[in-house]
Design a protein around this motif. Sequence first.
Motif, PDB file in Angstrom:
ATOM      1  N   GLU A 161      36.191 -72.990  63.308  1.00  0.00           N
ATOM      2  CA  GLU A 161      36.892 -72.756  64.566  1.00  0.00           C
ATOM      3  C   GLU A 161      38.048 -73.720  64.836  1.00  0.00           C
ATOM      4  OE1 GLU A 161      36.122 -72.363  69.384  1.00  0.00           O
ATOM      5  OE2 GLU A 161      34.404 -72.676  68.058  1.00  0.00           O
ATOM      6  N   PRO A 162      37.911 -75.034  64.581  1.00  0.00           N
ATOM      7  CA  PRO A 162      39.048 -75.914  64.884  1.00  0.00           C
ATOM      8  C   PRO A 162      40.329 -75.525  64.145  1.00  0.00           C
ATOM      9  CG  PRO A 162      37.051 -77.206  64.615  1.00  0.00           C
ATOM     10  CD  PRO A 162      36.709 -75.814  64.191  1.00  0.00           C
ATOM     11  N   PHE A 163      40.225 -75.259  62.848  1.00  0.00           N
ATOM     12  CA  PHE A 163      41.426 -74.907  62.089  1.00  0.00           C
ATOM     13  C   PHE A 163      41.907 -73.498  62.405  1.00  0.00           C
ATOM     14  CE2 PHE A 163      39.899 -78.396  59.289  1.00  0.00           C
ATOM     15  CZ  PHE A 163      41.038 -79.185  59.390  1.00  0.00           C
ATOM     16  N   LEU A 164      40.995 -72.581  62.675  1.00  0.00           N
ATOM     17  CA  LEU A 164      41.414 -71.237  63.075  1.00  0.00           C
ATOM     18  C   LEU A 164      42.116 -71.268  64.429  1.00  0.00           C
ATOM     19  CD1 LEU A 164      38.335 -69.097  61.943  1.00  0.00           C
ATOM     20  CD2 LEU A 164      40.574 -69.284  60.832  1.00  0.00           C
ATOM     21  N   THR A 165      41.652 -72.141  65.318  1.00  0.00           N
ATOM     22  CA  THR A 165      42.316 -72.305  66.603  1.00  0.00           C
ATOM     23  C   THR A 165      43.750 -72.776  66.417  1.00  0.00           C
ATOM     24  OG1 THR A 165      40.230 -72.792  67.725  1.00  0.00           O
ATOM     25  CG2 THR A 165      42.244 -73.547  68.806  1.00  0.00           C
ATOM     26  N   ALA A 166      43.940 -73.735  65.507  1.00  0.00           N
ATOM     27  CA  ALA A 166      45.286 -74.241  65.246  1.00  0.00           C
ATOM     28  C   ALA A 166      46.183 -73.155  64.668  1.00  0.00           C
ATOM     29  CB  ALA A 166      45.212 -75.428  64.290  1.00  0.00           C
ATOM     30  N   PRO A 174      45.849 -67.957  58.529  1.00  0.00           N
ATOM     31  CA  PRO A 174      45.098 -69.075  57.953  1.00  0.00           C
ATOM     32  C   PRO A 174      45.417 -69.337  56.483  1.00  0.00           C
ATOM     33  CG  PRO A 174      43.672 -67.795  59.373  1.00  0.00           C
ATOM     34  CD  PRO A 174      44.975 -67.045  59.286  1.00  0.00           C
ATOM     35  N   ALA A 175      45.596 -68.280  55.701  1.00  0.00           N
ATOM     36  CA  ALA A 175      45.862 -68.447  54.266  1.00  0.00           C
ATOM     37  C   ALA A 175      47.193 -69.137  53.999  1.00  0.00           C
ATOM     38  CB  ALA A 175      45.832 -67.097  53.569  1.00  0.00           C
ATOM     39  N   ASP A 176      48.073 -69.173  54.999  1.00  0.00           N
ATOM     40  CA  ASP A 176      49.385 -69.796  54.836  1.00  0.00           C
ATOM     41  C   ASP A 176      49.413 -71.230  55.342  1.00  0.00           C
ATOM     42  OD1 ASP A 176      50.569 -67.508  53.713  1.00  0.00           O
ATOM     43  OD2 ASP A 176      50.986 -66.666  55.699  1.00  0.00           O
ATOM     44  N   CYS A 177      48.239 -71.764  55.740  1.00  0.00           N
ATOM     45  CA  CYS A 177      48.145 -73.140  56.245  1.00  0.00           C
ATOM     46  C   CYS A 177      47.578 -74.062  55.174  1.00  0.00           C
ATOM     47  CB  CYS A 177      47.245 -73.200  57.477  1.00  0.00           C
ATOM     48  SG  CYS A 177      47.832 -72.232  58.893  1.00  0.00           S
ATOM     49  N   LEU A 178      48.121 -75.263  55.086  1.00  0.00           N
ATOM     50  CA  LEU A 178      47.586 -76.288  54.198  1.00  0.00           C
ATOM     51  C   LEU A 178      46.994 -77.398  55.057  1.00  0.00           C
ATOM     52  CD1 LEU A 178      47.214 -77.450  51.320  1.00  0.00           C
ATOM     53  CD2 LEU A 178      49.427 -78.602  51.635  1.00  0.00           C
ATOM     54  N   VAL A 179      45.755 -77.768  54.760  1.00  0.00           N
ATOM     55  CA  VAL A 179      45.021 -78.770  55.525  1.00  0.00           C
ATOM     56  C   VAL A 179      44.993 -80.097  54.770  1.00  0.00           C
ATOM     57  CG1 VAL A 179      42.726 -79.407  56.363  1.00  0.00           C
ATOM     58  CG2 VAL A 179      43.586 -77.083  56.711  1.00  0.00           C
ATOM     59  N   PHE A 180      45.196 -81.185  55.494  1.00  0.00           N
ATOM     60  CA  PHE A 180      45.030 -82.541  54.965  1.00  0.00           C
ATOM     61  C   PHE A 180      43.803 -83.134  55.643  1.00  0.00           C
ATOM     62  CE2 PHE A 180      49.374 -81.430  54.312  1.00  0.00           C
ATOM     63  CZ  PHE A 180      49.821 -82.135  53.200  1.00  0.00           C
ATOM     64  N   GLU A 181      42.815 -83.526  54.851  1.00  0.00           N
ATOM     65  CA  GLU A 181      41.516 -83.973  55.377  1.00  0.00           C
ATOM     66  C   GLU A 181      40.918 -85.063  54.509  1.00  0.00           C
ATOM     67  OE1 GLU A 181      39.050 -84.048  57.367  1.00  0.00           O
ATOM     68  OE2 GLU A 181      39.334 -82.495  58.861  1.00  0.00           O
ATOM     69  N   SER A 189      35.242 -77.133  56.847  1.00  0.00           N
ATOM     70  CA  SER A 189      35.855 -76.342  57.906  1.00  0.00           C
ATOM     71  C   SER A 189      37.094 -75.615  57.397  1.00  0.00           C
ATOM     72  CB  SER A 189      36.226 -77.264  59.079  1.00  0.00           C
ATOM     73  OG  SER A 189      36.918 -76.571  60.096  1.00  0.00           O
ATOM     74  N   ALA A 190      37.934 -76.317  56.645  1.00  0.00           N
ATOM     75  CA  ALA A 190      39.144 -75.702  56.098  1.00  0.00           C
ATOM     76  C   ALA A 190      38.808 -74.561  55.137  1.00  0.00           C
ATOM     77  CB  ALA A 190      39.981 -76.765  55.390  1.00  0.00           C
ATOM     78  N   ILE A 191      37.836 -74.795  54.272  1.00  0.00           N
ATOM     79  CA  ILE A 191      37.437 -73.761  53.314  1.00  0.00           C
ATOM     80  C   ILE A 191      36.911 -72.535  54.050  1.00  0.00           C
ATOM     81  CG2 ILE A 191      35.768 -73.189  51.504  1.00  0.00           C
ATOM     82  CD1 ILE A 191      35.991 -76.140  50.596  1.00  0.00           C
ATOM     83  N   ALA A 192      36.072 -72.773  55.054  1.00  0.00           N
ATOM     84  CA  ALA A 192      35.517 -71.656  55.827  1.00  0.00           C
ATOM     85  C   ALA A 192      36.599 -70.884  56.572  1.00  0.00           C
ATOM     86  CB  ALA A 192      34.468 -72.173  56.806  1.00  0.00           C
ATOM     87  N   ALA A 193      37.694 -71.582  56.909  1.00  0.00           N
ATOM     88  CA  ALA A 193      38.816 -70.938  57.595  1.00  0.00           C
ATOM     89  C   ALA A 193      39.738 -70.201  56.627  1.00  0.00           C
ATOM     90  CB  ALA A 193      39.615 -71.976  58.374  1.00  0.00           C
ATOM     91  N   GLY A 194      39.476 -70.312  55.328  1.00  0.00           N
ATOM     92  CA  GLY A 194      40.302 -69.644  54.335  1.00  0.00           C
ATOM     93  C   GLY A 194      41.589 -70.385  54.024  1.00  0.00           C
ATOM     94  N   TYR A 197      43.476 -77.041  50.837  1.00  0.00           N
ATOM     95  CA  TYR A 197      43.394 -78.384  51.411  1.00  0.00           C
ATOM     96  C   TYR A 197      43.816 -79.443  50.411  1.00  0.00           C
ATOM     97  CZ  TYR A 197      39.105 -79.002  48.684  1.00  0.00           C
ATOM     98  OH  TYR A 197      38.208 -79.098  47.655  1.00  0.00           O
ATOM     99  N   VAL A 198      44.168 -80.581  50.931  1.00  0.00           N
ATOM    100  CA  VAL A 198      44.370 -81.807  50.172  1.00  0.00           C
ATOM    101  C   VAL A 198      43.348 -82.814  50.680  1.00  0.00           C
ATOM    102  CG1 VAL A 198      45.943 -83.729  49.695  1.00  0.00           C
ATOM    103  CG2 VAL A 198      46.839 -81.389  49.844  1.00  0.00           C
ATOM    104  N   ARG A 199      42.532 -83.336  49.780  1.00  0.00           N
ATOM    105  CA  ARG A 199      41.575 -84.370  50.182  1.00  0.00           C
ATOM    106  C   ARG A 199      42.270 -85.730  50.172  1.00  0.00           C
ATOM    107  NH1 ARG A 199      35.955 -85.226  50.191  1.00  0.00           N
ATOM    108  NH2 ARG A 199      35.528 -83.241  49.150  1.00  0.00           N
ATOM    109  N   VAL A 200      42.193 -86.419  51.277  1.00  0.00           N
ATOM    110  CA  VAL A 200      42.738 -87.767  51.386  1.00  0.00           C
ATOM    111  C   VAL A 200      41.621 -88.743  51.050  1.00  0.00           C
ATOM    112  CG1 VAL A 200      43.837 -89.459  52.902  1.00  0.00           C
ATOM    113  CG2 VAL A 200      44.346 -87.003  53.156  1.00  0.00           C
TER     114      VAL A 200
END
Length: 207
Positions: A161-166, A174-181, A189-194, A197-200
């Motif tokens: 939900e947090p990333f889908l909200t964003a 969602p598929a066009d978003c890249l997450v840094f975590e 959460s990012a994976i579940a949102a589709g 990601y980049v792991r920091v």
Amino acid sequence: MSDITANVPVAPLPIPAGAFKAYLFDLDGTLADSMPLHYKAWMQAVADFGGTFPEDVFYELGGVTIVKTVEILNERFGSHMPPEETAHHKEQLYYAMLPELKPIASVVAHVHAMHGKIPMGIVSGSPRASIAQTLERIGLGGEFDIIVGAEDYTHGKPDPEPFLTAAKKLNIAPADCLVFEDADAGIASAIAAGMQYVRVPRGSISS
């Protein structure tokens, strides 16, 4: 996906191939080298309320909202800390440590490189007040199009939900978003949102 675990120089972290239309950043431990400060604040707060918070559990719960963290600690360790009061006390202790805070240069480099080119957002388990103070302290107060904090969703990380909200706020698929975590819960959460990601890595170089 890019699951980076080695130490990195002070340069932008490598990202997966793709024409991403938005970047979404976790804050604590991702843009801000704040996790040690948060743990110090947590240790004092839980001690003041008769609880316990082992360091391995702290990192396990990275990305979980503050009140939910207290509830989990109560359940796991049999403590009786008042969730809202403990969370407030912890945040006040953290604010007092903000002068010690530094940015994580290898991630901030991506913010500077893409500012004004694509939409960017913060997606954090912290309250908005904490997010704002942290961003101001590391010099990123005006860099983001949206901020999603603990008040903006019902189910926190590892729920999507947090990333889908964003993504919804930015009107980006969602598929066009890249997450840094940096945290396992955030990556789940990012994976579940589709989202990719980049792991920091923990211990990334701050400046």
